[in-house]
Scaffold this motif. Structure first.
Motif, short mmCIF file in Angstrom:
data_model
loop_
_atom_site.label_atom_id
_atom_site.label_comp_id
_atom_site.label_asym_id
_atom_site.label_seq_id
_atom_site.Cartn_x
_atom_site.Cartn_y
_atom_site.Cartn_z
N GLU A 1 0.83 -1.19 0.00
CA GLU A 1 0.00 0.00 0.00
C GLU A 1 0.87 1.26 0.00
OE1 GLU A 1 -3.95 -1.71 2.35
OE2 GLU A 1 -2.72 -0.14 3.25
N ARG A 2 0.29 2.35 -0.45
CA ARG A 2 0.98 3.63 -0.44
C ARG A 2 1.14 4.08 1.00
NH1 ARG A 2 -0.67 7.86 -5.04
NH2 ARG A 2 -0.47 5.86 -6.13
N GLU A 3 2.38 4.50 1.36
CA GLU A 3 2.64 4.88 2.73
C GLU A 3 3.22 6.29 2.82
OE1 GLU A 3 5.68 2.80 4.89
OE2 GLU A 3 7.04 2.70 3.16
N PHE A 4 2.87 6.96 3.89
CA PHE A 4 3.34 8.31 4.18
C PHE A 4 4.80 8.28 4.59
CE2 PHE A 4 3.42 12.47 5.97
CZ PHE A 4 4.03 12.38 7.21
N VAL A 5 5.60 9.24 4.05
CA VAL A 5 7.01 9.33 4.45
C VAL A 5 7.43 10.73 4.92
CG1 VAL A 5 7.77 7.36 3.08
CG2 VAL A 5 7.87 9.66 2.08
N ALA A 6 6.67 11.77 4.55
CA ALA A 6 7.07 13.11 4.99
C ALA A 6 5.95 14.10 4.74
CB ALA A 6 8.33 13.57 4.28
N ARG A 7 5.88 15.12 5.59
CA ARG A 7 4.86 16.16 5.45
C ARG A 7 5.46 17.48 5.90
NH1 ARG A 7 0.62 15.51 9.78
NH2 ARG A 7 2.01 16.89 10.94
#
Length: 122
Positions: free
Chosen positions: A44-50
């Motif tokens: 799945e697509r995963e968050f890495v930075a914001r």
């Protein structure tokens, strides 16, 4: 509406560094929270930075903290992701995203680029 175009991906060796870029057109990126996600094959697509609207606040998951750095240049309408000490498990397509809230989920972001692939060889 904003159009996002990523660049900077490629084939690298473990331990190398990469700087990914996201160029925006249309509405200025200063209107949005900007983020990077990645999606490895079969996952799945995963968050890495914001990064928040002004660039004063950033957020990373523990899995990449200390190696990934997100930055933005609102004057140039660009967002960058610096990745250091690359590992084979960083292999994925990296996506830039824009939204209006400080979220870490795919559904929190309204606009997406087409992605730039990163392959890390051991």
């Amino acid at each position: 509406q904003v159009l996002l175009v990523e660049s900077g991906g490629g084939l690298v060796q473990a331990g190398d560094s990469l700087r990914l870029s996201c160029a925006a057109s249309g509405r200025t990126v200063s209107s949005y929270v900007m983020a990077w996600f990645r999606q490895a094959p079969g996952k799945e697509r995963e968050f890495v930075a914001r990064i928040d609207w002004s660039g004063a606040s950033t957020s990373y998951p523990d899995s990449v903290k200390g190696r990934f750095t997100i930055s933005r240049d609102n004057a140039k309408n660009t967002v960058h992701l610096q990745i250091n000490s690359l590992k084979p498990e960083d292999t994925a397509v990296y996506y830039c995203a824009a939204g209006w809230a400080l979220g870490v989920g795919v559904r929190d972001y309204n606009y997406w680029g087409q992605g730039t692939p990163v392959t890390v060889s051991s």
